[in-house]
Design a protein around this motif. Structure first.
Motif, PDB file in Angstrom:
ATOM      1  N   GLY A 170       0.667  -1.175  -0.021  1.00 25.50           N
ATOM      2  CA  GLY A 170       0.102  -0.105   0.047  1.00 25.50           C
ATOM      3  C   GLY A 170       0.830   1.253  -0.035  1.00 25.50           C
ATOM      4  O   GLY A 170       2.064   1.158   0.037  1.00 25.50           O
ATOM      5  N   LYS A 171       0.369   2.315  -0.126  1.00 27.01           N
ATOM      6  CA  LYS A 171       0.863   3.698  -0.198  1.00 27.01           C
ATOM      7  C   LYS A 171       0.400   4.642   0.614  1.00 27.01           C
ATOM      8  O   LYS A 171      -1.005   4.846   0.559  1.00 27.01           O
ATOM      9  N   VAL A 172       0.998   5.355   1.495  1.00 28.37           N
ATOM     10  CA  VAL A 172       0.492   6.307   2.271  1.00 28.37           C
ATOM     11  C   VAL A 172       0.325   7.748   1.638  1.00 28.37           C
ATOM     12  O   VAL A 172       1.081   7.961   0.633  1.00 28.37           O
TER      13      VAL A 172
ATOM     14  N   ASP B 121      -2.257  16.208  10.572  1.00 28.37           N
ATOM     15  CA  ASP B 121      -1.477  14.495  10.432  1.00 28.37           C
ATOM     16  C   ASP B 121      -2.479  13.487   9.651  1.00 28.37           C
ATOM     17  O   ASP B 121      -2.189  12.347   9.539  1.00 28.37           O
ATOM     18  N   HIS B 122      -3.622  14.152   9.219  1.00 28.90           N
ATOM     19  CA  HIS B 122      -4.546  13.104   8.492  1.00 28.90           C
ATOM     20  C   HIS B 122      -3.900  12.444   7.209  1.00 28.90           C
ATOM     21  O   HIS B 122      -3.265  12.896   6.487  1.00 28.90           O
ATOM     22  N   THR B 123      -4.006  11.365   7.051  1.00 26.77           N
ATOM     23  CA  THR B 123      -3.681  10.448   6.049  1.00 26.77           C
ATOM     24  C   THR B 123      -4.467   9.272   5.274  1.00 26.77           C
ATOM     25  O   THR B 123      -5.666   9.251   6.220  1.00 26.77           O
ATOM     26  N   GLY B 124      -4.309   9.017   4.146  1.00 26.06           N
ATOM     27  CA  GLY B 124      -5.201   7.980   3.607  1.00 26.06           C
ATOM     28  C   GLY B 124      -4.049   6.926   3.181  1.00 26.06           C
ATOM     29  O   GLY B 124      -2.965   6.917   3.130  1.00 26.06           O
ATOM     30  N   TYR B 125      -4.820   5.517   2.891  1.00 21.88           N
ATOM     31  CA  TYR B 125      -3.957   4.660   2.332  1.00 21.88           C
ATOM     32  C   TYR B 125      -4.624   4.159   0.969  1.00 21.88           C
ATOM     33  O   TYR B 125      -5.712   3.933   0.721  1.00 21.88           O
TER      34      TYR B 125
END
Length: 238
Positions: free
Chosen positions: A85-87, A96-100
């Motif tokens: 997967g990739k951040v 600091d919100h992230t998706g994958y």
């Protein structure tokens, strides 16, 4: 990270499965929290565990460390022995919100909602409407057949849902679809957030999330969550 939630809140939890190896990853498991009684339960987590057991999945678990690694924007990581997967850093709702991203699937959390709901608020600590618009624009710049899986859904007049394609968002997202300018989005989002009350679970959630999903230390068999109170008249405390 474990997020506190009420038993009625439409919080999405996902299980990613490599069908070839049966390896699985649980994305965003939560605790159930009832504010009226102050009780915590694992109703939602138990449903996930039941599914894992029934499907004979192998979920990597680490109960010693809350954080295993820290990832940078666009850094790749292993989801199974076959799949990576990739951040994607998606600030705005929080800094600091992230998706994958896994293949054509992107787990977006609160960086975007279902098209008829638009976008999440940007007035949380460190949140920023300009950053949120940039994150939405980044997501909607992906190929049209990519699938955006959201973290929440609050439907009105329809069934709960969890995914819409980039193409659908481009034409139907009510806040950030194609044609919406940055200034229009910021003006709307900031005005909307000013009149929105604080989320009911904001304070307990912050106290758990800042500990990387762990509860505050227990005392006499109880865990204490603080509720900040502002005195409009200092004499009240006398």
């Amino acid at each position: 990270m474990r997020l506190l939630r009420s038993s009625t809140c439409a919080v999405r939890q996902y299980i990613f499965v490599d069908l070839d190896t049966r390896e699985a990853d649980v994305i965003d498991p939560v605790l159930d929290y009832k504010t009226a009684s102050g009780t915590l339960s694992t109703i939602a987590a138990d449903i996930l565990l039941k599914f894992v057991k029934e499907k004979e999945l192998n979920v990597p678990m680490d109960f010693v460390k809350s954080f295993d690694i820290f990832l940078k924007d666009e850094e790749e990581f292993s989801l199974s022995s076959n799949i990576t997967g990739k951040v994607i850093h998606l600030p705005g709702h929080t800094p600091d919100h992230t998706g994958y991203m896994v293949g054509k699937a992107i787990f977006t959390w609160d960086s975007i909602f279902m098209p008829d709901l638009g976008s999440a608020r940007a007035d949380f600590p460190g949140g920023d409407a300009k950053d949120l618009f940039a994150s939405i624009t980044r997501l909607l710049s992906l190929p049209q057949d990519y699938q955006l899986f959201v973290g929440h859904d609050y439907p009105v007049g329809r069934q709960h849902d969890c995914m819409a394609t980039v193409g659908v968002h481009q034409t139907k997202n009510k806040h950030g679809g194609f044609g919406t300018t940055e200034s229009q989005f910021i003006q709307f989002r900031e005005a909307r957030d000013k009149v929105s009350g604080a989320p009911r679970l904001l304070q307990p959630s912050l106290q758990v999330n800042i500990r990387a999903g762990k509860l505050p230390p227990a005392s006499n068999g109880r865990v204490w969550l603080k509720t900040p109170t502002k005195l409009t008249n200092p004499n009240i405390a006398l």
